[in-house]
Scaffold this active site. Sequence first.
Site, PDB file in Angstrom:
ATOM      1  CB  CYS A   1     -13.593 -24.673  29.045  1.00 12.57           C
ATOM      2  SG  CYS A   1     -11.871 -24.961  29.524  1.00 12.57           S
ATOM      3  CB  ILE A   2     -11.382 -29.755  26.757  1.00  9.00           C
ATOM      4  CG1 ILE A   2     -11.185 -31.100  26.974  1.00  9.00           C
ATOM      5  CG2 ILE A   2     -10.040 -28.941  26.638  1.00  9.00           C
ATOM      6  CD1 ILE A   2     -10.325 -31.996  25.932  1.00  9.00           C
TER       7      ILE A   2
END
Length: 130
Positions: A78-79
């Site tokens: 997840c960025i």
Amino acid sequence: MKYAIQINASPNNSNSGYTAYQFIKAALDKGHEVFRVFFYQEGVYHAFKYSVVPEDELQMTKKWTELAKEFGVDLVVCISAAQRRGLLFDDEAKRQGKQDQDLAEGFRISGLGQLLEASLLADRFIEFGS
């Protein structure tokens, strides 16, 4: 059976990542498909290339990299969770003037859309860690 997996716990503070890894290996060995593994919250620590783990402890980042190579499992980080925890991927590392990214081989950065897609396309969605 097609599985999507989410890992929320750090490899240093929980054994849920290793439990997920064992589940994935068993599923793949039985001929099932693991569509995607999504690392979220503290789970992003599995993807740090430069983490130093004592030699007598599990090398989870290495295990994930080998799994991706051997079975082609999509390892997505997840960025937002990565940025909050200082994991710099290629574009962000360059922007910050760093020489290299922190993302280990076999992992890729993406957003929650990839998690949603995985949960929709899989027969079963399993979450490991709190």
